[in-house]
Write a protein that holds these residues in place. Structure first.
Motif, PDB file in Angstrom:
ATOM      1  N   PRO A   1      -3.613   5.975   6.845  1.00  0.00           N
ATOM      2  CA  PRO A   1      -2.481   5.044   6.817  1.00  0.00           C
ATOM      3  C   PRO A   1      -2.785   3.738   6.093  1.00  0.00           C
ATOM      4  N   ALA A   2      -4.065   3.360   5.991  1.00  0.00           N
ATOM      5  CA  ALA A   2      -4.416   2.121   5.291  1.00  0.00           C
ATOM      6  C   ALA A   2      -4.098   2.199   3.808  1.00  0.00           C
ATOM      7  N   ALA A   3      -3.994   3.404   3.275  1.00  0.00           N
ATOM      8  CA  ALA A   3      -3.688   3.572   1.854  1.00  0.00           C
ATOM      9  C   ALA A   3      -2.236   3.179   1.587  1.00  0.00           C
ATOM     10  N   ARG A   4      -2.031   2.506   0.508  1.00  0.00           N
ATOM     11  CA  ARG A   4      -0.690   2.096   0.092  1.00  0.00           C
ATOM     12  C   ARG A   4      -0.424   2.671  -1.295  1.00  0.00           C
ATOM     13  N   ALA A   5       0.681   3.415  -1.416  1.00  0.00           N
ATOM     14  CA  ALA A   5       1.036   4.067  -2.677  1.00  0.00           C
ATOM     15  C   ALA A   5      -0.131   4.919  -3.178  1.00  0.00           C
ATOM     16  N   GLY A   6      -0.811   5.561  -2.241  1.00  0.00           N
ATOM     17  CA  GLY A   6      -1.899   6.452  -2.602  1.00  0.00           C
ATOM     18  C   GLY A   6      -3.204   5.757  -2.922  1.00  0.00           C
ATOM     19  N   VAL A   7      -3.266   4.436  -2.814  1.00  0.00           N
ATOM     20  CA  VAL A   7      -4.469   3.682  -3.153  1.00  0.00           C
ATOM     21  C   VAL A   7      -5.236   3.368  -1.877  1.00  0.00           C
ATOM     22  N   VAL A   8      -6.495   3.790  -1.816  1.00  0.00           N
ATOM     23  CA  VAL A   8      -7.356   3.510  -0.676  1.00  0.00           C
ATOM     24  C   VAL A   8      -7.992   2.134  -0.875  1.00  0.00           C
TER      25      VAL A   8
END
Length: 317
Positions: A269-276
């Motif tokens: 869930p910490a990933a935003r728009a697939g970016v870790v």
């Protein structure tokens, strides 16, 4: 402006007679059965507050594991005019030593199996936290994957980039990491062979009483020729047991965490728009099921802590 009340706590657990037990505390002020928790002191992180509150309320020293969840609810304001929001962040925490003694806040402690504990808890919020704890087994292996702290701008450093040291801000981040990572019970310390990486975790190694060991496969130039080898190396470190601290770089950590999560079906869930994410001075708490004779370690949870300085709660899986 409404001031949020911040607090932290833990599901404190142990194994007794082959069964997992969790600690519930009775607070005479409220006449309730609760999980140990309490307000953050000024300048304290949620991890530091969780360990301190467990010690103060139960008498036990705890080693933190995975982040569980956050409870949010209104509480009366100090001036008695209405309410203010309160948030409590919870960790799983293993009791490693100590003994309960009744105190001003807690007059009784009970060790109960989770099903009995759920029935005994007074507040529904605590039941939800306990259920989050029960979603995964206890005794997971923790790997602390750290992004090196700030080292100034590369184009402002004229020497060998491998020898670029931490900046003053980076030194503060490293000092904060030293305090917080210790709460997870590190057993050994490894690092990409960069001065800034080694400096970031050198204090942790001093506290553990060991040297920082180089891990070339977890540096940017060592990882990218064959990322599969880098992933295998991290899994091998997890399989060796204990709680390794591994310091790496921003060009490695997002791909490494993504590869592990994809491999084992863990959402991030910490990933935003697939970016870790992997900010300088941040760290991941990677929780692995211990290897069996048939297979290696299996990633079960990945919690991102954006800073070891006082900051919002981590995003977690």
């Amino acid at each position: 402006m409404t001031q949020e009340v911040r607090a932290a706590g833990a599901v404190l657990w142990r194994v007794a007679g082959g069964e997992t037990e969790v600690a519930l505390v009775h607070r005479p002020r409220y006449d309730d059965w609760s999980l140990p928790k309490g307000k953050l002191d000024p300048g304290e992180t949620i991890a530091e507050a969780a360990v301190r509150e467990v010690r103060e309320e139960t008498g036990f020293t705890a080693v933190l594991g995975r982040y569980l969840t956050r409870s949010a609810y209104p509480v009366p304001s100090k001036n008695g005019a209405g309410t203010v929001p309160k948030t409590v962040d919870y960790f799983a925490a293993e009791a490693v030593s100590g003994k309960f003694t009744p105190n001003d806040e807690v007059d009784e402690l009970r060790w109960l199996e989770p099903s009995a504990a759920e029935k005994a808890l007074t507040r529904p919020e605590d039941v939800r936290v306990l259920r989050s704890f029960c979603e995964l087994p206890v005794g997971l292996t923790t790997v602390l994957l750290v992004r090196h702290a700030k080292a100034g701008k590369r184009d402002e450093w004229s020497g060998d980039d491998d020898l670029r040291p931490l900046s003053e801000a980076g030194q503060r981040q490293a000092a904060a990491l030293r305090r917080v990572l210790t709460l997870f019970g590190p057993s050994r310390v490894l690092s990409a062979p960069r001065l800034r990486c080694v400096q970031t975790v050198h204090g942790v190694a001093e506290d553990v009483g060991t040297e920082v060991r180089h891990e070339p496969l977890l540096s940017e130039e060592g990882y990218w020729p064959d990322p599969v080898l880098g992933v295998a190396r991290l899994l091998a470190l997890a399989g060796d047991g204990g709680t390794p601290v591994v310091c790496s770089q921003g060009g490695v950590i997002p791909d490494l965490v993504s590869a592990l999560a994809d491999r084992d079906g863990v959402e991030i869930p910490a990933a935003r728009a697939g970016v870790v994410p992997s900010k300088k001075g941040s760290f991941w708490v990677l929780s692995f099921r211990r290897p069996t004779t048939k297979e290696g370690p299996l990633l079960m949870a990945a919690d991102y802590h954006p800073s070891a300085l006082p900051a919002p709660s981590p995003s977690h899986s």
